[in-house]
Design a protein around this motif. Structure first.
Motif, mmCIF file in Angstrom:
data_model
loop_
_atom_site.group_PDB
_atom_site.id
_atom_site.type_symbol
_atom_site.label_atom_id
_atom_site.label_comp_id
_atom_site.label_asym_id
_atom_site.label_seq_id
_atom_site.Cartn_x
_atom_site.Cartn_y
_atom_site.Cartn_z
ATOM 1 N N ASP A 83 19.496 -22.836 -20.457
ATOM 2 C CA ASP A 83 19.053 -21.511 -20.239
ATOM 3 C C ASP A 83 19.906 -20.788 -19.900
ATOM 4 O O ASP A 83 20.450 -20.436 -19.909
ATOM 5 C CB ASP A 83 17.905 -21.596 -19.205
ATOM 6 N N MET A 84 19.528 -19.668 -20.838
ATOM 7 C CA MET A 84 20.203 -18.813 -21.435
ATOM 8 C C MET A 84 19.350 -17.711 -22.275
ATOM 9 O O MET A 84 17.822 -17.436 -21.638
ATOM 10 C CB MET A 84 20.623 -18.928 -23.344
ATOM 11 N N VAL A 85 20.152 -16.071 -21.944
ATOM 12 C CA VAL A 85 19.544 -14.908 -22.101
ATOM 13 C C VAL A 85 20.396 -14.156 -23.455
ATOM 14 O O VAL A 85 21.351 -14.511 -23.179
ATOM 15 C CB VAL A 85 20.406 -13.796 -20.718
ATOM 16 N N ALA A 86 19.654 -13.722 -23.819
ATOM 17 C CA ALA A 86 19.791 -12.493 -24.649
ATOM 18 C C ALA A 86 20.508 -11.167 -25.251
ATOM 19 O O ALA A 86 21.854 -10.918 -25.229
ATOM 20 C CB ALA A 86 18.868 -11.882 -26.082
ATOM 21 N N ASP A 87 20.043 -10.635 -23.458
ATOM 22 C CA ASP A 87 20.571 -8.852 -23.272
ATOM 23 C C ASP A 87 21.489 -9.282 -21.778
ATOM 24 O O ASP A 87 20.851 -9.424 -20.896
ATOM 25 C CB ASP A 87 18.923 -8.808 -23.310
ATOM 26 N N THR A 88 22.627 -9.601 -21.913
ATOM 27 C CA THR A 88 23.442 -9.755 -20.488
ATOM 28 C C THR A 88 23.088 -8.510 -20.007
ATOM 29 O O THR A 88 24.385 -8.556 -18.471
ATOM 30 C CB THR A 88 24.426 -10.678 -21.364
ATOM 31 N N LYS A 89 23.144 -7.890 -20.636
ATOM 32 C CA LYS A 89 23.475 -5.896 -19.881
ATOM 33 C C LYS A 89 22.153 -5.703 -18.125
ATOM 34 O O LYS A 89 22.274 -5.520 -17.733
ATOM 35 C CB LYS A 89 23.617 -5.130 -20.587
ATOM 36 N N HIS A 90 21.164 -6.557 -19.165
ATOM 37 C CA HIS A 90 19.289 -6.632 -18.321
ATOM 38 C C HIS A 90 19.840 -7.964 -17.037
ATOM 39 O O HIS A 90 18.515 -7.688 -17.091
ATOM 40 C CB HIS A 90 18.731 -5.282 -18.967
ATOM 41 N N HIS A 91 20.209 -9.445 -17.869
ATOM 42 C CA HIS A 91 18.971 -9.877 -17.739
ATOM 43 C C HIS A 91 20.684 -11.170 -17.186
ATOM 44 O O HIS A 91 21.274 -11.260 -17.832
ATOM 45 C CB HIS A 91 18.476 -10.816 -18.476
ATOM 46 N N GLY A 92 19.861 -12.090 -16.794
ATOM 47 C CA GLY A 92 21.289 -13.230 -16.368
ATOM 48 C C GLY A 92 21.658 -12.622 -15.275
ATOM 49 O O GLY A 92 21.800 -11.562 -14.773
ATOM 50 N N GLY A 93 23.079 -13.875 -15.236
ATOM 51 C CA GLY A 93 24.032 -13.317 -13.771
ATOM 52 C C GLY A 93 23.649 -14.257 -12.443
ATOM 53 O O GLY A 93 22.381 -14.342 -12.691
ATOM 54 N N ILE A 94 24.457 -14.240 -11.814
ATOM 55 C CA ILE A 94 24.325 -15.213 -10.957
ATOM 56 C C ILE A 94 23.341 -13.931 -9.431
ATOM 57 O O ILE A 94 22.462 -14.999 -8.935
ATOM 58 C CB ILE A 94 25.736 -14.838 -9.346
ATOM 59 N N ASP A 95 22.679 -13.200 -10.030
ATOM 60 C CA ASP A 95 22.206 -12.544 -9.257
ATOM 61 C C ASP A 95 20.645 -12.377 -9.819
ATOM 62 O O ASP A 95 19.489 -12.493 -8.672
ATOM 63 C CB ASP A 95 21.950 -10.948 -8.728
ATOM 64 N N MET A 96 20.693 -12.957 -11.270
ATOM 65 C CA MET A 96 19.564 -13.502 -11.457
ATOM 66 C C MET A 96 19.627 -14.065 -12.101
ATOM 67 O O MET A 96 18.973 -14.240 -13.810
ATOM 68 C CB MET A 96 18.576 -11.704 -12.759
ATOM 69 N N ALA A 97 20.193 -15.548 -11.150
ATOM 70 C CA ALA A 97 19.423 -17.056 -11.733
ATOM 71 C C ALA A 97 18.512 -17.543 -12.661
ATOM 72 O O ALA A 97 18.669 -18.075 -13.079
ATOM 73 C CB ALA A 97 21.127 -17.146 -11.402
ATOM 74 N N VAL A 98 17.991 -17.597 -11.719
ATOM 75 C CA VAL A 98 16.451 -18.095 -12.137
ATOM 76 C C VAL A 98 15.596 -17.602 -11.831
ATOM 77 O O VAL A 98 15.333 -16.363 -10.938
ATOM 78 C CB VAL A 98 16.553 -19.398 -10.660
ATOM 79 N N HIS A 99 14.167 -17.460 -12.326
ATOM 80 C CA HIS A 99 12.786 -16.700 -12.316
ATOM 81 C C HIS A 99 11.580 -17.610 -12.405
ATOM 82 O O HIS A 99 11.776 -17.743 -12.898
ATOM 83 C CB HIS A 99 12.920 -15.784 -13.666
ATOM 84 N N GLN A 100 11.128 -16.525 -11.308
ATOM 85 C CA GLN A 100 9.493 -17.376 -11.058
ATOM 86 C C GLN A 100 8.659 -16.156 -11.180
ATOM 87 O O GLN A 100 8.899 -14.851 -10.638
ATOM 88 C CB GLN A 100 10.187 -17.856 -9.383
ATOM 89 N N TYR A 101 7.454 -16.367 -11.662
ATOM 90 C CA TYR A 101 6.637 -15.305 -12.143
ATOM 91 C C TYR A 101 4.952 -16.582 -11.186
ATOM 92 O O TYR A 101 4.733 -18.298 -11.459
ATOM 93 C CB TYR A 101 6.009 -15.096 -13.258
ATOM 94 N N PRO A 102 4.146 -16.180 -10.235
ATOM 95 C CA PRO A 102 3.575 -16.721 -9.516
ATOM 96 C C PRO A 102 2.286 -16.920 -10.581
ATOM 97 O O PRO A 102 1.556 -15.670 -11.214
ATOM 98 C CB PRO A 102 2.885 -15.699 -8.740
#
Length: 215
Positions: free
Chosen positions: A43-62
């Motif tokens: 899994d990758m992110v395109a916008d590394t300024k606003h997404h990704g990194g250790i604090d936003m490693a996994v996203h959950q949406y109900p």
């Protein structure tokens, strides 16, 4: 609290809006997913300024929200497919008002910690081709959330997401999101100081609370 994962989804950056790339289009992974500190392998992110990194490693949406979105949007084909909101974990039975900042969940052999709400951006509206979705999220607080990976490990669809430790008492994902992003909210200074002091909340959100205090 034990809930089963419906799907673990990953994606790679693809053309999204002209020359802009996005990895919001994710697909279910077959077999085991490997959870690393930076996210799920593959899994990758395109916008590394606003997404990704250790604090936003996994996203959950109900997935519980899909039915309401169907009503709000008057139906939409994305809501019948995988990961319409670009989520990594498709799960029913957990919502923002029932998940605390800092809650820890065991998923397979990985240990995940709720780190922050998800701040919605224009890409959701572009993906769906509908205006007004961001405003709806700001008012309804149906934002989803991110995890950091405390212990790396593996998991697959059908595994249990099991809560093993409570986070910050009284500070749900929905409450923190509303305080800092809902235009109708009016948090007092005590609430803002409390948010700034949540040590399991990501630094960016704590700094936003401190900024509101100064203003």
């Amino acid at each position: 609290m034990t809930i089963r994962i419906d799907a673990i989804c990953i994606g790679l950056p693809k053309p999204f809006n002209g020359a802009e790339l996005s990895a919001i289009d994710k697909r279910p992974l077959e077999g085991k997913a490997t959870f690393r500190s930076f996210g799920i392998e593959g899994d990758m992110v395109a916008d590394t300024k606003h997404h990704g990194g250790i604090d936003m490693a996994v996203h959950q949406y109900p997935t519980d929200h899909y039915r309401k979105w169907y009503e709000v949007l008057g139906g939409h084909p994305l809501l019948t497919g995988p990961a319409p909101f670009g989520e990594n974990l498709m799960v029913a039975g957990l919502r923002e008002d029932g998940v605390l900042i800092g809650d820890r969940f065991r998923l397979g052999t990985a240990l995940l910690e709720v780190s922050q709400p998800r701040q919605p951006c224009w890409k959701i509206e572009h993906r769906f081709g509908r205006k007004g979705m961001v405003a709806h999220i700001l008012g309804a607080h149906n934002c989803g959330w991110y995890y950091r990976v405390v212990e790396e490990g593996e998991a697959e669809a059908g595994d249990e997401l099991r809560k093993v430790e409570d986070g910050h008492a009284d500070w749900s994902v929905a409450r923190v999101f509303a305080a800092l992003y809902d235009p109708a909210a009016n948090p007092n200074q005590d609430e803002l100081r409390a948010i700034a002091g949540l040590d399991r909340l990501t630094g960016k959100w704590r700094e936003k609370a401190r900024g509101r205090l100064k203003s």
